[in-house]
Design a protein around this motif. Structure first.
Motif, PDB file in Angstrom:
ATOM      1  N   SER A  34       0.683  -1.406  -0.413  1.00 19.47           N
ATOM      2  CA  SER A  34      -0.270  -0.021   0.399  1.00 19.47           C
ATOM      3  C   SER A  34       0.983   1.201  -0.173  1.00 19.47           C
ATOM      4  O   SER A  34       0.316   2.253  -0.667  1.00 19.47           O
ATOM      5  N   SER A 340     -14.317  -1.697  -1.230  1.00 22.47           N
ATOM      6  CA  SER A 340     -13.094  -1.594  -2.137  1.00 22.47           C
ATOM      7  C   SER A 340     -13.606  -0.859  -3.453  1.00 22.47           C
ATOM      8  O   SER A 340     -13.586  -0.158  -4.522  1.00 22.47           O
ATOM      9  N   ALA A 390      -8.068   1.094  -3.192  1.00 23.23           N
ATOM     10  CA  ALA A 390      -9.082   0.384  -3.846  1.00 23.23           C
ATOM     11  C   ALA A 390      -9.034  -0.244  -4.892  1.00 23.23           C
ATOM     12  O   ALA A 390      -9.835  -1.828  -4.505  1.00 23.23           O
ATOM     13  N   ILE A 393      -6.424  -3.426  -4.419  1.00 25.73           N
ATOM     14  CA  ILE A 393      -7.462  -4.392  -3.089  1.00 25.73           C
ATOM     15  C   ILE A 393      -8.368  -5.251  -3.311  1.00 25.73           C
ATOM     16  O   ILE A 393      -8.286  -6.388  -3.367  1.00 25.73           O
ATOM     17  N   THR A 394      -9.453  -4.639  -4.477  1.00 25.79           N
ATOM     18  CA  THR A 394     -10.491  -5.334  -4.886  1.00 25.79           C
ATOM     19  C   THR A 394      -9.900  -5.967  -5.871  1.00 25.79           C
ATOM     20  O   THR A 394     -10.160  -7.273  -5.718  1.00 25.79           O
TER      21      THR A 394
END
Length: 485
Positions: A34, A340, A390, A393-394
């Motif tokens: 991240s 997300s 996001a 993460i998805t």
């Protein structure tokens, strides 16, 4: 002896306050990636922006472009350095926490990551010094070439990394040897695996939009203080053009990417859409709700009938399978993927709205005199990073419970490390990252806070240029020389 050697593994490598080594290792990788992905997403777009600025300066001879180039190249240098450092730290985890994955997938992913270092990183590093300090030494033509090579290097780096990750999402062109390793059989199929073109385009456009939002926010910040600054006006205008034209392309690319994901990773799309049940006569689009994976439903769902089938299959009545067709042990964590995905899509349409607002203000001749637009641009400044995170993460959580989709489970990829060891390294990462990268981000924000001024001297010099017997004195933004006393 054999049973004793496997006893440590069967415990999922020890526990620490209820957290297994696997959970802690996944948290550590998520934390480091991240941090890392923020900087490449910014540097990819910023390198191309610098190439455009330099080309426009050579073409138009407008000093505003050179001022903006000098302004943003300092920020690029810092962001590039932090991206390199965070990437090196992240890659070490393949050998420490995920050694089984590295052993099994190493013959495929190892060469691809080596190509990234040899072709892309060396290309960037080799020309970076010329781009930053070489204008007065090599001339504008070669300097432009060096700037273009840095931009190309960042894109090439993204290409190799996305190829590696896409192969983990949609593996192709591989075989399995006698010891259970995945080995390359067809490099063309490995590199250009089924999801790679869609994911590469989606990521590069995301990087451009992220950079455009940052550039627009910085320009808007300075316009609120002085809307007559030509450099601030120029960067804000360019950012608004970028949002207006690239956001629709990104939405279209996302649509194609979603269709490709439905074909190759249907469970991920089911989690994104919140479809626990199959819909043989058209699936609804769930705008919002709270996924309840235990009960296999979405609570408090707000949905539009059959719209999901229209988006994914371009047919209102097209059937869509649900998670009821997937074994429970193969289902991804639905809630994380569901939310997300909506954050990413919501921010994408917010970017489109900002671009359209800028276009209307430009049409009215008030692009640089609309404070509400400028405040909105500042608010949206960091949202590109949020959207990238996001989306990542998805992608990554939606692949679970597999490291290599359909082939190698995450629980089987872990190295034989104990939870206390992973917890200690995770704690060290958190402390060091927030201190080091916090200081780096603070410095970048300080650089952004300084207004670019046309006619002002560049803070980064091109090396010692003082001749013997002379001293340089800055006076009212100009460099004058007088004999040394």
């Amino acid at each position: 002896m054999q049973s004793e050697s496997f006893a440590f593994n069967d415990e999922r490598f020890d526990m620490l306050d209820g957290f297994s080594a696997e959970v802690l290792a996944r948290v550590q990788f998520a934390f480091t990636i991240s941090f890392h992905i923020i900087f490449p997403a910014f540097s990819i777009g910023l390198a191309s922006f610098l190439a455009v600025l330099n080309a426009l300066w050579l073409w138009t001879k407008d000093d505003t472009y050179q001022v903006l180039f000098d302004y943003w190249k300092k920020i690029f240098a810092v962001a590039f350095g932090m991206g390199v450092v965070s990437g090196i730290v992240m890659s070490y985890q393949f050998g420490t926490n995920w050694a089984v994955f590295s052993d099994k997938a190493g013959p495929v992913i190892g060469p691809l990551m080596a190509y990234e270092v040899l072709s892309a990183f060396f290309l960037e590093a080799g020309f970076l010094g010329i781009m930053l300090f070489g204008l007065k030494r090599v001339g504008p033509g070669l300097h432009m070439f060096a700037t273009a090579m840095v931009a190309f290097g960042t894109l090439l780096s993204a290409t190799w990394i996305l190829s590696v990750n896409s192969w983990m999402q949609t593996p192709a062109g591989y075989g399995i040897n006698e010891v259970g390793q995945y080995i390359p059989l067809d490099w063309w199929k490995i590199v250009f695996n089924p999801s790679f073109p869609y994911r590469l385009l989606h990521m590069v456009l995301a990087a451009y939009l992220t950079t455009a939002l940052v550039v627009g926010a910085v320009g808007a910040w300075h316009l609120l203080k002085d809307n007559k600054g030509p450099a601030s006006q120029r960067m804000f205008s360019m950012a608004m053009w970028m949002l207006l034209f690239v956001t629709p392309l990104q939405i279209a690319a996302g649509d194609f990417h979603g269709i490709n994901t439905l074909e190759h990773q249907p469970a991920k799309v089911m989690a994104m859409e919140g479809h626990f049940d199959s819909h043989p006569d058209g699936a609804p689009l769930i705008l919002f709700g709270i996924p309840n994976q235990a009960e296999k439903r979405v609570d408090y769902a707000i949905e539009v009938p059959k719209l999901s089938s229209l988006i994914l299959k371009h047919d209102l009545n097209a059937p869509l399978a649900g998670l009821d067709t997937i074994p429970d042990e193969d289902e991804p964590p639905v809630a994380i993927v569901f939310f997300s995905f909506r954050v990413m899509v919501g921010l994408g349409f917010a970017m489109l709205g900002l671009g359209l607002w800028g276009a209307i203000a430009r049409w009215r001749g008030k692009l640089h005199a609309t404070p509400m637009l400028h405040r909105a641009a500042i608010l949206m400044g960091p949202m590109g990073f949020v959207a990238v995170l996001a989306g990542w993460i998805t992608t990554e959580v939606g692949r679970q419970p597999f490291t290599i989709y359909g082939l190698l489970r995450t629980s089987d990829s872990l190295a034989p490390v104990g939870a206390p060891a992973v917890a200690a390294s995770l704690t060290a990462f958190i402390i060091v990252y927030f201190f080091v990268f916090g200081a780096g981000v603070y410095y970048i924000l300080r650089l952004m806070g300084k207004r670019p001024k046309v006619g002002a001297s560049d803070d980064i010099t091109d090396g010692p240029i003082r001749a013997a017997g002379t001293t340089q004195v800055a006076h009212e933004g100009h460099k004058n020389q007088r004999p040394a006393e």
